[in-house]
Design a protein around this motif. Structure first.
Motif, PDB file in Angstrom:
ATOM      1  N   CYS A   1      -5.234  -7.164  -5.085  1.00  9.48           N
ATOM      2  CA  CYS A   1      -6.459  -7.036  -4.339  1.00  9.48           C
ATOM      3  C   CYS A   1      -7.358  -7.281  -4.992  1.00  9.48           C
TER       4      CYS A   1
ATOM      5  N   SER B   1      -7.913   1.137   3.837  1.00  8.76           N
ATOM      6  CA  SER B   1      -7.620   1.098   2.711  1.00  8.76           C
ATOM      7  C   SER B   1      -6.681   1.657   1.981  1.00  8.76           C
ATOM      8  N   CYS B   2      -5.893   0.780   0.706  1.00  9.37           N
ATOM      9  CA  CYS B   2      -4.937   1.603   0.031  1.00  9.37           C
ATOM     10  C   CYS B   2      -5.603   3.124  -0.525  1.00  9.37           C
TER      11      CYS B   2
ATOM     12  N   PHE C   1      -0.795   1.981  -4.815  1.00  7.61           N
ATOM     13  CA  PHE C   1      -0.068   0.987  -4.596  1.00  7.61           C
ATOM     14  C   PHE C   1       1.697   1.651  -4.971  1.00  7.61           C
TER      15      PHE C   1
ATOM     16  N   LEU D   1       2.605  -1.127   5.910  1.00  7.96           N
ATOM     17  CA  LEU D   1       2.215  -1.289   4.832  1.00  7.96           C
ATOM     18  C   LEU D   1       2.237  -2.898   4.891  1.00  7.96           C
TER      19      LEU D   1
ATOM     20  N   CYS E   1       0.765  -0.660   0.350  1.00  8.21           N
ATOM     21  CA  CYS E   1       0.097   0.520   0.406  1.00  8.21           C
ATOM     22  C   CYS E   1       1.202   1.397  -0.079  1.00  8.21           C
TER      23      CYS E   1
ATOM     24  N   CYS F   1      -2.483  -4.930   1.334  1.00  9.52           N
ATOM     25  CA  CYS F   1      -4.222  -4.682   0.736  1.00  9.52           C
ATOM     26  C   CYS F   1      -4.718  -4.048   1.584  1.00  9.52           C
ATOM     27  N   SER F   2      -3.891  -3.722   2.684  1.00  8.17           N
ATOM     28  CA  SER F   2      -3.879  -2.739   3.548  1.00  8.17           C
ATOM     29  C   SER F   2      -3.005  -2.028   4.350  1.00  8.17           C
ATOM     30  N   ARG F   3      -2.797  -1.392   4.897  1.00  7.00           N
ATOM     31  CA  ARG F   3      -2.727  -0.623   5.846  1.00  7.00           C
ATOM     32  C   ARG F   3      -2.666  -0.165   7.045  1.00  7.00           C
TER      33      ARG F   3
END
Length: 565
Positions: free
Chosen positions: A130, A106-107, A111, A80, A35, A83-85
């Motif tokens: 993702c 969410s990202c 990316f 990070l 992300c 598909c998420s942070r």
């Protein structure tokens, strides 16, 4: 001389079909990614390693389950994932492990991709990761669907409008759509243009096979038609070479598209085939082509169209006055391939071989870049191994027989699939060699089934049998990319499926009759008897020399026109 020039000019463009069929192996690669972060980064931490640039971390990346910890200039600390942070709560020290409170986001900032190997791919261009990963996985299947539709459409158009016009249109279409792919503005336009590219590429390959078959003489027809596939393999090798030299997807696509530009510029010089001209009763045009062939080949007394047409009329009259009058005029459909148990079992087996050959061919080709080591060299070798396999197929099927060649190579490919599962993953060279052997064995079976299918069925349904088999081949090519994606479930799942299908096909092939040295059948009754009395028939029929297959093809004349369609 004339036939040689026409042949090599036509099959040269077949390389572009191999190029576009396998172009996505590098164009749609998914590199390592995480992300994006909201701000300017001051420090980065990955396990026990720290860096000031994220590019320095990619060399340490080993798994999709890894994550990167970054500290921004404003003091915020983020984890990070792919598909998420996660934003950490109050944290005074920058540490990799953290058990405190986190806020998951969410990202939304995009990316960050590893560009050390590929500067740009369609995946990085449109963020096909993702929740959009399924779009990337549809790129190759939608292309193969276009291949299926194009084979049907252009095969029919070639019979109606002529081979020459379709050769012109599909050659120009490959160049135009190939270049257009590089300039598409979003994912959906990319897929649509590649679908059209697939249609014209498939159309060219189908019609080129017919075109060279109608021009090449009987003595070289089997070898010439078989080695159309060899030029397809050369196209795969070109993909590997261009992929190694060019790492930006749209530049890569342009270079691949202009590889066969010389043919596009001169394809308008190719003549229409005399076979098609005679079938359309364009006798003057056919005579002009024959006279041109005679001048090139330095033949002083070229054949006359009037003689050819008179022979054709005599054959037509004798055929109508024979005892098979009702069967020759009856319209046949696909149900005739299941008219009795013998023929139905034969049809199911042949369809399974077509499907397995195509599935194995594309599974070995598409998965070659995931074998470890140098992915460019892997694909190059997977393409190069096809060149000798077609030579072996031509020799073996005339010396040993069609069935006796098909059975061992199908079973061998199944055994190789099993063998690969027991090779330790650290032995990259051995794994690559085993995959080359698998591609070689399935390639022999795949190349042989074209002629074998034509010989197994009677004249009245021969074109229908080969056409339906070719359709199963296209279905296999559509399924193959999805089969390769099963590596994410289990790394050996694609090989297991191909091995099971190849073993089953090899066992069922034992029940098929041998056709080497036997006359072609004309009715379904004759074809059924050939299956029931394999042994007695083989004793009564003298063994054929290496030209037997060619003589058989000549016997059913223009039906070889439909062998690929």
């Amino acid at each position: 001389r004339f036939q040689a020039c026409v042949y090599f000019a036509s099959v040269f463009q077949a390389m572009s079909c191999g190029i576009h069929y396998l172009a996505s192996v590098f164009m749609a690669v998914t590199p390592n990614f995480v992300c994006g972060f909201p701000g300017n980064v001051s420090s980065i931490l990955f396990h026990n390693s720290s860096a000031s640039r994220i590019q320095d971390i990619w060399t340490l990346w080993t798994s999709a389950e890894n994550y990167i910890v970054v500290q921004l200039e404003n003091g915020e600390i983020w984890e990070l994932d792919q598909c998420s942070r996660s934003k950490r709560g109050v944290s005074l020290d920058l540490a990799y492990e953290y058990n405190g409170n986190k806020s998951v986001f969410s990202c939304s900032d995009g990316f960050l991709y590893d560009d050390t190997k590929w500067k740009s791919t369609v995946v990085t261009q449109w963020d096909l990761v993702c929740d959009r990963e399924w779009l990337a996985k549809l790129i190759q299947p939608t292309f193969m669907l276009g291949v299926l539709i194009g084979a049907v459409i252009f095969g029919d158009i070639a019979d109606r409008l002529g081979r020459q016009r379709v050769i012109w249109f599909t050659s120009a279409g490959q160049f135009v759509f190939g270049i257009a792919v590089a300039f598409t503005f979003d994912y959906y336009s990319f897929v649509v243009v590649r679908f059209l590219l697939a249609m014209v590429s498939s159309g060219y390959l189908v019609v080129a096979f017919v075109y060279v078959t109608e021009f090449v003489g009987i003595k070289a027809r089997t070898w010439a038609s078989m080695h159309v596939h060899a030029f397809f393999a050369v196209g795969i090798m070109i993909v590997a070479l261009v992929g190694f030299l060019v790492r930006t997807w749209w530049v890569y696509q342009i270079f691949l598209s202009i590889a066969t530009l010389p043919f596009v510029l001169c394809c308008w010089m190719l003549p229409e085939t005399p076979f098609w001209l005679l079938s359309e009763e364009r006798y003057e045009d056919a005579q002009k082509v024959i006279n041109t062939m005679a001048r090139w080949n330095k033949v002083n007394t070229p054949c006359k169209v009037s003689e050819l047409s008179s022979f054709q009329k005599d054959d037509l009259v004798s055929g109508r006055t024979g005892e098979n009058d009702t069967s020759s005029t009856k319209k046949h459909n696909i149900l005739d391939l299941f008219c009795n148990w013998q023929i139905a079992r034969r049809t199911i087996t042949v369809w399974l071989i077509w499907f397995t050959g195509s599935l194995g061919y594309y599974v070995f080709s598409l998965s070659s870049v995931s074998l470890g080591g140098n992915e460019y060299l892997n694909l190059f070798l997977i393409g190069a191994v096809e060149l000798p396999c077609y030579i072996i197929a031509c020799v073996a099927m005339d010396k040993l027989g069609r069935r006796n060649t098909l059975i061992p190579f199908l079973i061998l490919s199944a055994l190789i699939c099993v063998l690969i599962m027991f090779i330790p993953q650290d032995f990259n060279i051995l794994i690559i060699l085993a995959n080359m052997a698998g591609k070689f064995s399935i390639g022999v079976a795949f190349g042989l089934i074209y002629l074998y299918t034509a010989e197994l069925y009677p004249t009245i349904v021969r074109s229908l049998a080969v056409g339906s088999g070719s359709m199963m081949c296209r279905v296999g090519s559509v399924v193959a990319p999805f089969c390769v994606y099963l590596r994410s479930v289990w790394i050996f799942m694609p090989l297991l499926l191909v091995g099971i299908m190849a073993l089953l096909s090899g066992i069922l092939t034992i029940m098929l009759p041998e056709t080497l040295g036997k006359p072609l059948t004309n009715t379904l009754e004759e074809a059924t008897e050939m299956g029931r009395h394999k042994k007695s028939s083989s004793e009564k029929t003298p063994p054929a020399h290496s030209g037997a297959a060619l003589e058989k093809i000549e016997m059913f004349g223009q039906e070889t026109v439909s062998i690929e369609k």
